[in-house]
Scaffold this motif. Structure first.
Motif, PDB file in Angstrom:
ATOM      1  N   THR A   1     -19.335  -5.798   2.181  1.00  0.00           N
ATOM      2  CA  THR A   1     -19.758  -4.745   3.082  1.00  0.00           C
ATOM      3  C   THR A   1     -20.835  -5.181   3.903  1.00  0.00           C
ATOM      4  O   THR A   1     -21.377  -5.431   4.935  1.00  0.00           O
TER       5      THR A   1
ATOM      6  N   ILE B   1     -23.428   2.951   2.181  1.00  0.00           N
ATOM      7  CA  ILE B   1     -23.194   1.448   2.629  1.00  0.00           C
ATOM      8  C   ILE B   1     -24.214   1.341   3.959  1.00  0.00           C
ATOM      9  O   ILE B   1     -24.523   0.175   4.095  1.00  0.00           O
TER      10      ILE B   1
ATOM     11  N   THR C   1     -16.957   0.687   8.120  1.00  0.00           N
ATOM     12  CA  THR C   1     -17.665   1.329   6.671  1.00  0.00           C
ATOM     13  C   THR C   1     -16.689   2.099   6.177  1.00  0.00           C
ATOM     14  O   THR C   1     -16.611   2.308   5.008  1.00  0.00           O
TER      15      THR C   1
ATOM     16  N   LEU D   1     -14.081   0.349   4.369  1.00  0.00           N
ATOM     17  CA  LEU D   1     -14.711  -0.321   2.526  1.00  0.00           C
ATOM     18  C   LEU D   1     -14.482   1.358   1.829  1.00  0.00           C
ATOM     19  O   LEU D   1     -14.166   0.989   0.747  1.00  0.00           O
TER      20      LEU D   1
END
Length: 173
Positions: free
Chosen positions: A157, A34, A19, A22
């Motif tokens: 995601t 996220i 995460t 990202l």
């Protein structure tokens, strides 16, 4: 005779996408946002040359290594994927050969996403309870990462890559 799940194994590719990575790609997203929305902190990503069959074979090899069954006992292979290695030949047949399973075993691919495992269970149940197979190897594997654009904010995601092997057998009770 009833169908019963006897064992499940899985395989996750080594490469990961976190995460945090990202969030660096999409600076207006926070790690917390996220994680809160998806519940997914790490996604496993197939290597550039790694196909869905590779993930399924690795999961199946773990199942056979557990000694829950012998390769010679498999009567049918069901392979669920939306990312087959090729359109033809059927990936299940390639997997059958790679695993050294008997050539008399049935092998087929079916193309379903989220509900694929449940449909696979139903197919295996039908094969077992009608006496067409005593042991079914249900394999699921996806390499969705190969089809997603790095800039696609809608699914990066959520999706990762993985493989699973489920052994179903006929039981009396």
């Amino acid at each position: 005779m009833h169908a019963a799940i006897q064992a499940i194994e899985f395989y996750l590719p080594e490469r990961t996408l976190t995460t945090q990575e990202l969030a660096r790609d999409f600076p207006d997203w926070s790690v917390e946002k996220i994680d809160e929305k998806t519940g997914v902190a790490v996604r496993h990503i197939a290597a550039p040359g790694e196909c869905s069959s590779d993930l399924a074979v690795s999961a199946a090899e773990k199942l056979f290594a557990s000694k829950v069954c012998d390769r010679s006992e498999i009567d049918f292979i069901l392979f669920c994927t939306q990312s087959p290695d090729y359109l033809l030949p059927t990936t299940a047949c390639l997997i059958q050969d790679r695993l050294g399973l008997k050539t008399s075993a049935g092998a087929l691919d079916f193309n379903l996403g989220c509900s694929g495992f449940v449909y696979g269970l139903a197919l295996a149940k039908g094969l077992i309870e009608t006496g067409q197979a005593g042991s079914v190897l249900l394999l699921t594997a996806e390499t969705y990462s190969k089809f997603m654009s790095p800039g696609d904010r809608s699914v990066r995601t959520i999706f990762g890559d993985a493989g699973a092997a489920t052994l179903l057998r006929g039981v009396d009770d």
